[in-house]
Write a protein that holds these residues in place. Structure first.
Motif, PDB file in Angstrom:
ATOM      1  N   HIS A  96      -0.331  -7.509   0.337  1.00 17.31           N
ATOM      2  CA  HIS A  96       0.613  -7.635   1.452  1.00 17.31           C
ATOM      3  C   HIS A  96       0.918  -6.242   1.994  1.00 17.31           C
ATOM      4  CE1 HIS A  96       1.213 -11.864   0.453  1.00 17.31           C
ATOM      5  NE2 HIS A  96       1.334 -11.492  -0.812  1.00 17.31           N
ATOM      6  N   VAL A  97       0.574  -6.032   3.250  1.00 16.84           N
ATOM      7  CA  VAL A  97       0.741  -4.733   3.894  1.00 16.84           C
ATOM      8  C   VAL A  97       2.000  -4.794   4.762  1.00 16.84           C
ATOM      9  CG1 VAL A  97      -0.245  -3.093   5.517  1.00 16.84           C
ATOM     10  CG2 VAL A  97      -1.716  -4.277   3.879  1.00 16.84           C
ATOM     11  N   GLN A  98       2.881  -3.870   4.524  1.00 13.38           N
ATOM     12  CA  GLN A  98       4.093  -3.739   5.346  1.00 13.38           C
ATOM     13  C   GLN A  98       4.395  -2.257   5.443  1.00 13.38           C
ATOM     14  OE1 GLN A  98       7.443  -6.041   4.100  1.00 13.38           O
ATOM     15  NE2 GLN A  98       8.742  -5.389   5.777  1.00 13.38           N
ATOM     16  N   THR A  99       4.039  -1.658   6.580  1.00 13.59           N
ATOM     17  CA  THR A  99       4.137  -0.204   6.691  1.00 13.59           C
ATOM     18  C   THR A  99       4.478   0.173   8.112  1.00 13.59           C
ATOM     19  OG1 THR A  99       2.972   1.872   6.302  1.00 13.59           O
ATOM     20  CG2 THR A  99       1.685   0.070   7.227  1.00 13.59           C
ATOM     21  N   GLY A 144      -5.606   9.311   5.287  1.00 14.74           N
ATOM     22  CA  GLY A 144      -5.280   7.934   4.941  1.00 14.74           C
ATOM     23  C   GLY A 144      -4.028   7.829   4.109  1.00 14.74           C
ATOM     24  N   GLN A 145      -3.402   6.651   4.165  1.00 14.19           N
ATOM     25  CA  GLN A 145      -2.163   6.371   3.436  1.00 14.19           C
ATOM     26  C   GLN A 145      -2.364   5.107   2.623  1.00 14.19           C
ATOM     27  OE1 GLN A 145       0.665   8.062   3.353  1.00 14.19           O
ATOM     28  NE2 GLN A 145       1.995   6.636   2.295  1.00 14.19           N
ATOM     29  N   LEU A 146      -2.015   5.153   1.320  1.00 11.14           N
ATOM     30  CA  LEU A 146      -2.078   3.961   0.481  1.00 11.14           C
ATOM     31  C   LEU A 146      -0.989   2.987   0.926  1.00 11.14           C
ATOM     32  CD1 LEU A 146      -3.434   2.634  -2.000  1.00 11.14           C
ATOM     33  CD2 LEU A 146      -1.686   3.726  -3.414  1.00 11.14           C
ATOM     34  N   LEU A 147      -1.390   1.768   1.301  1.00  6.32           N
ATOM     35  CA  LEU A 147      -0.451   0.827   1.900  1.00  6.32           C
ATOM     36  C   LEU A 147       0.100  -0.183   0.914  1.00  6.32           C
ATOM     37  CD1 LEU A 147      -2.329   0.084   5.241  1.00  6.32           C
ATOM     38  CD2 LEU A 147      -0.649   1.860   4.753  1.00  6.32           C
ATOM     39  N   GLU A 148      -0.560  -0.373  -0.211  1.00  2.00           N
ATOM     40  CA  GLU A 148      -0.103  -1.343  -1.192  1.00  2.00           C
ATOM     41  C   GLU A 148      -0.604  -0.904  -2.556  1.00  2.00           C
ATOM     42  OE1 GLU A 148       1.874  -3.536  -1.595  1.00  2.00           O
ATOM     43  OE2 GLU A 148       1.264  -5.144  -2.899  1.00  2.00           O
ATOM     44  N   GLU A 149       0.195  -1.150  -3.564  1.00  2.00           N
ATOM     45  CA  GLU A 149      -0.212  -0.800  -4.914  1.00  2.00           C
ATOM     46  C   GLU A 149      -1.540  -1.495  -5.254  1.00  2.00           C
ATOM     47  OE1 GLU A 149       1.188  -2.041  -9.295  1.00  2.00           O
ATOM     48  OE2 GLU A 149       2.757  -1.245  -7.993  1.00  2.00           O
ATOM     49  N   PRO A 150      -2.545  -0.735  -5.730  1.00  2.00           N
ATOM     50  CA  PRO A 150      -3.847  -1.351  -6.028  1.00  2.00           C
ATOM     51  C   PRO A 150      -3.723  -2.498  -7.022  1.00  2.00           C
ATOM     52  CG  PRO A 150      -3.999   1.038  -6.079  1.00  2.00           C
ATOM     53  CD  PRO A 150      -2.544   0.712  -5.969  1.00  2.00           C
ATOM     54  N   GLU A 155       3.998   8.529  11.569  1.00  2.00           N
ATOM     55  CA  GLU A 155       3.892   9.471  10.472  1.00  2.00           C
ATOM     56  C   GLU A 155       5.247   9.742   9.829  1.00  2.00           C
ATOM     57  OE1 GLU A 155       1.417  11.802   8.093  1.00  2.00           O
ATOM     58  OE2 GLU A 155       0.780  10.702   9.878  1.00  2.00           O
ATOM     59  N   ALA A 156       6.276   9.904  10.646  1.00  2.42           N
ATOM     60  CA  ALA A 156       7.582  10.300  10.126  1.00  2.42           C
ATOM     61  C   ALA A 156       8.260   9.193   9.338  1.00  2.42           C
ATOM     62  CB  ALA A 156       8.495  10.755  11.281  1.00  2.42           C
ATOM     63  N   GLU A 157       7.892   7.924   9.574  1.00  2.72           N
ATOM     64  CA  GLU A 157       8.596   6.818   8.934  1.00  2.72           C
ATOM     65  C   GLU A 157       7.828   6.240   7.748  1.00  2.72           C
ATOM     66  OE1 GLU A 157       9.448   3.917  11.863  1.00  2.72           O
ATOM     67  OE2 GLU A 157      10.552   5.280  13.184  1.00  2.72           O
ATOM     68  N   ARG A 158       6.721   6.846   7.393  1.00  9.19           N
ATOM     69  CA  ARG A 158       5.929   6.304   6.286  1.00  9.19           C
ATOM     70  C   ARG A 158       6.628   6.505   4.952  1.00  9.19           C
ATOM     71  NH1 ARG A 158      -0.253   8.323   7.487  1.00  9.19           N
ATOM     72  NH2 ARG A 158      -0.685   6.979   9.280  1.00  9.19           N
ATOM     73  N   GLU A 159       6.376   5.583   4.063  1.00  8.32           N
ATOM     74  CA  GLU A 159       6.877   5.691   2.697  1.00  8.32           C
ATOM     75  C   GLU A 159       5.676   5.787   1.763  1.00  8.32           C
ATOM     76  OE1 GLU A 159       9.389   2.524   1.668  1.00  8.32           O
ATOM     77  OE2 GLU A 159      10.927   2.988   3.150  1.00  8.32           O
ATOM     78  N   ASN A 160       5.792   6.692   0.791  1.00 10.12           N
ATOM     79  CA  ASN A 160       4.707   6.858  -0.171  1.00 10.12           C
ATOM     80  C   ASN A 160       4.693   5.704  -1.161  1.00 10.12           C
ATOM     81  OD1 ASN A 160       3.814   9.284   0.903  1.00 10.12           O
ATOM     82  ND2 ASN A 160       5.283  10.475  -0.309  1.00 10.12           N
TER      83      ASN A 160
END
Length: 917
Positions: free
Chosen positions: A784-787, A697-703, A791-796
């Motif tokens: 607000h999810v914007q991702t 899983g990838q965190l998509l927005e700051e909690p 895999e290669a284009e994800r931002e942490n």
């Protein structure tokens, strides 16, 4: 002769029939040789009652007050040869039907009446009852687990029966004879009592009940006699593991005195103890340089010597090898006979050389002085002195300010002094200030002058050196949104990447602490333990651990109670500190005393939970200080603790952290969104992060922080603003509802909502949508999810963490924000009772400590415990300015008293920062 039947049927008022005539022959009253006995009818078999009397002319039975018909009697007559008297024997049968048909206040009974010449005699009444024994025991024995030498009591109540059943005990199908074992007693109301349990008493026990009808067997009860483990004696300390320098020694013990048996508890505590040790390093000796040759002796020889002192051998080191003295011929083999002449020549040559050397030296000194006098002053390169140091200024204040300079100095406010010296975090006043004043003499009056910061006013070089250095990481653009255990006033937070969270399943830290104390932290959890200086005895070392129970806690809240934070253990539990240690536990309650009743609970050695105190309670055994995001507990004994909250009204708020994670599913066109809602404590969020990492899983927005009210309203999770023609929600359900109880009680499964989104084309690589989390009649959050789904284009996505994540243990003075010398000065001043209330109570008030002051009053140094509590509250910011301003306010308060004749203090040159209080 036999009585008429009519007499047997009619009878007199007493129910007895008398013969028509009594013989007049002399004789005696009948004497019964055999009377009827109590009898029991078994099943349907009749019983026989017998009577025998002498002398007896007639004998008849009377049952239940009525005569038995003579036809039912069986008589037999004989003669007693010894006395010559007639002996008559009579018997009757009593059937089960006769007894069952009888309904009277007593049992069915019969007695004999015998006649002689002188009158009648009556036998005893014999009762006749139907015998039986029920099948079920009124109480079966219950199995037990008892410690060795404990008492065992097995209860047995046999089935109802007539006659009453006799009880016998069996152990492993063998009868128990209490007469052969004094430790066992079976006489007390059918119970089995074993006074002191032995290992041999373990087994299966059965209660047997029996009467003349049948035998009954109870259920078997299993008795287990267990042995709790006990520590053996400590072994001797091992030799120091380092042959040279600093090392450690250890000793051990085993859980064999006795070893745990039959499920007994294992020994609690440490099996190994370690202490530091220092071994003196052996130093081998080395020769010094040879001395000069001595003068030539009359024998034409001279000597030189050397000593084994560079260095001298010590601690078992080797001695120097070789000669300590050498001699040789001083005339190269030519020994001159005219010794006196040769001596005069050498003497004159030496005097000439000495005079020449003195003349050259005098000429050099004269030339040097002339060259220096051209400048008029001595020139010294100041960079050689100031390199690597920083200068700091502080002014000598007037008498009475014991925290700054010696109060014995005369007030000279215009004089300023500058000291240059290295920056020293632990003890900044040990250098030049020690020559000015005594740091530990308490004064009767305090005036604190704050200039640019607390450190400047106390003589410390640079405030920035006292603040914790932030960990590496880039801060996001704009103002960061606070959440989690990061307080709004905390200035020492940093941003950390998701991948840096530890994946370890055990949240535990441990370290070896000594008399100087320190701080123990479980990284990324907000849980810490402060061990003050002096809490551990001198020349002792304790291995202390701090652990968090993950997943489900063993504490089960009762009724409306909820667990507000992690279950924290510190120990070993058998250790007791001489000074209260400060345990910090994060919590998720919006701590308003009007809406919450919050209590501290502790787990007993037996595994049960007991209440220690309420956070609003006044007690001297413990102290709790509730901050917005953490509870600071002062305690002397270690153990397992947890915070429990009971909502008083529907306005009670539980602070929850909401986070959205996403990942591609097995079908490359589907993308999964998972919404988590956990307690607003760092350790709770860390478990979610660990689980999501395993799932990719990838965190998509700051909690974000959700204020969840105790109004019994459920939680709704919706996915909004999904781009049409690019994405769709499967299976067309964009809203999910979660029951109130699952959210409020903090379910061990924090995943509250899961959505599957399908993209229409593999070319779609971006996902933009909004996740709405709202409580009915309560708070609403929009994430607000914007991702990128690739895999290669994800931002942490980064998030806030504490600066303690890289330092699980800090030992000695570096663990404390307040320098040791400054701390001692404050304690010496405020522990002494002040004439105008200038004591530790004022110090507590200025540090927002206004309740349960009786706890501090019982301490040997109340000010020290208050400062320990300050250290625990400010472990992340170390805001010494706030403490300085508190001291300044105390000084201003007392400078305004009418009986103080001293002039007013100067205003601080810079405003005080109060963000830490």
């Amino acid at each position: 002769m036999p009585l008429p039947v009519r007499e047997l049927c009619s009878g007199n008022e007493n129910g007895e029939a008398l013969p028509e005539s009594i013989p007049s022959a002399p004789g005696t009253l009948p004497h019964f040789l055999e009377e009827p006995d109590d009898s029991y009818i078994i099943k349907s078999n009749p019983i026989v009652l017998r009577c025998r009397a002498a002398p007896a002319m007639q004998i008849f039975f009377k049952c239940n007050g009525e005569w038995v018909h003579q036809n039912e009697h069986v008589s037999h007559e004989s003669l007693d040869e010894a006395t010559g008297l007639k002996v008559r024997e009579v018997s009757i049968n009593v059937t089960r039907q006769q007894v069952e048909d009888f309904h009277g206040p007593e049992d069915y009974w019969c007695q004999c009446v015998a006649w002689s010449h002188l009158g009648t005699s009556k036998s005893r009444k014999a009762s006749v009852r139907i015998a039986y024994l029920r099948k079920n025991f009124e109480q079966d024995p219950q199995g037990k687990e008892v410690p060795i030498e404990g008492m065992i009591v097995l209860h047995c109540r046999p089935p109802e029966g007539v006659p009453a059943a006799e009880v016998e005990w069996l152990k492993n199908e063998e009868p128990i004879d209490s007469n052969l074992d004094e430790n066992i007693d079976t006489r007390a109301d059918h119970n089995l009592i074993i006074r002191q349990a032995r290992l041999s008493d373990s087994g299966n026990y059965t209660c047997m009940a029996a009467n003349i009808v049948a035998k009954r067997r109870s259920l078997s009860a299993t008795v287990v006699v267990y042995v709790n483990g006990g520590w053996s004696s400590w072994t001797e300390w091992s030799s120091c593991n380092a042959r040279c320098g600093r090392g450690w020694q250890k000793r051990s013990r085993t859980c064999t005195n006795p070893a745990p048996l039959n499920g007994g508890a294992f020994c609690e505590g440490m099996s190994v103890q370690k202490i530091t040790c220092t071994s003196l390093c052996p130093v081998d000796g080395s020769w010094e340089a040879w001395s000069e040759w001595s003068v030539c002796s009359p024998e034409c020889e001279h000597l030189r010597v050397r000593e084994c002192a560079a260095p001298a051998p010590r601690n078992g080191g080797k001695h120097c090898e070789g000669l300590s003295q050498e001699s040789e011929n001083c005339t190269e083999g030519l020994c001159i006979q005219d010794v006196e002449r040769g001596g005069d020549i050498a003497l004159y040559s030496g005097l000439a050389a000495a005079v020449l050397a003195v003349a050259v030296l005098a000429l050099g000194v004269t030339l040097y002085r002339r060259s220096q006098s051209e400048y008029g002053v001595d020139v010294i390169d100041s960079s050689a002195l100031t390199g690597g140091f920083q200068s700091f200024n502080f002014k000598t204040v007037r008498q009475g300010n014991s925290l700054l300079l010696n109060s014995s100095l005369q007030p000279e406010l215009t004089v300023s002094r500058t000291y240059s010296g290295p920056i020293c975090l632990q003890d900044p006043l040990d250098k030049e200030l020690m020559t000015e004043s005594s740091l530990f003499n308490p004064l009767a009056d305090i005036k604190v002058k704050v200039q640019s910061s607390f450190m400047v006013s106390l003589g410390v070089t640079d405030r920035a050196e006292y603040h914790g250095k932030a960990a590496a990481g880039a801060f996001p653009q704009g103002t960061p949104r606070p959440f989690g255990a990061v307080q709004a006033r905390n200035k020492a937070v940093f941003i950390q990447n998701l991948a840096s969270i530890s994946s370890s399943s055990e949240l535990r830290s441990s370290a070896l602490f000594g008399h100087l104390g320190g701080r123990l932290v479980v990284p990324n959890t907000g849980v810490s333990l402060l061990i003050p200086h002096g809490a551990i005895p001198e020349e002792s070392s304790w291995e202390i651990y701090l652990a968090i129970t993950q997943r489900e806690s063993s504490l089960e809240p009762e009724g409306p109670e909820v667990l507000l934070g992690p279950e924290v253990s510190c120990g070993p539990p058998e250790l007791a500190a001489s000074t209260p240690c400060a345990l910090t536990i994060p919590h998720c309650a919006h701590a308003d005393p009007q809406h919450w009743s919050i209590r501290l609970k502790r787990r007993t050695p037996q595994g049960k939970w007991e209440e220690v105190m309420s956070v609003e309670e006044e007690t001297t055994s413990c102290y709790c200080l509730l901050d917005p995001y953490a509870c600071h507990i002062l305690l002397n004994s270690f153990g397992t603790y947890a915070l429990i909250g009971e909502p008083i009204s529907d306005c009670a708020v539980r602070q929850l952290k909401v986070a959205v994670f996403g990942c591609l599913s097995c079908n490359s066109l589907d993308y999964n969104l998972r919404v988590y809602c956990v307690d607003n404590t760092p350790c709770a969020f860390q478990e979610v992060v660990s689980d999501e990492r395993l799932q990719g899983g990838q965190l998509l927005e700051e909690p974000k922080l959700l204020h969840f009210k105790g109004n019994t309203c459920s939680l709704q999770i919706s996915v909004l603003d999904v781009p049409p023609f690019l994405w769709r929600i499967k299976p067309f359900a964009a809203c999910q509802e979660v029951p109130f109880s699952r959210v409020w009680r903090g379910s061990p499964r924090p995943l509250l909502g899961s959505f599957s989104l399908e993209r229409f084309s593999p070319a779609t690589s971006q996902l933009c949508c909004t996740v709405s989390v709202r409580q009915l009649q309560g708070h609403e959050l929009l994430l607000h999810v914007q991702t990128s789904v690739l895999e290669a284009e994800r931002e942490n996505i980064t998030f806030f963490g504490h600066e303690d994540s890289a330092f699980p243990a800090q030992l000695g003075p570096k663990a404390f924000k307040i320098p040791r010398s400054i701390r001692q000065r404050i304690c010496a001043t405020f522990d002494a009772p002040g004439a105008k209330g200038k004591d530790w109570q004022m110090l507590a008030q200025k540090n927002s400590i206004s309740r349960n002051l009786s706890f501090f009053a019982t301490q040997s140094s109340p000010s020290a415990v208050i400062l320990d509590l300050w250290e625990a509250r400010h472990q992340h910011d170390g805001d010494l300015d706030s403490l300085a301003c508190a001291l300044e306010e105390i000084g201003r308060t007392h400078s305004k008293l009418p009986d103080v004749a001293e002039p007013e203090l100067e205003e601080p040159e810079f405003p005080c920062s109060r963000s830490g209080l």
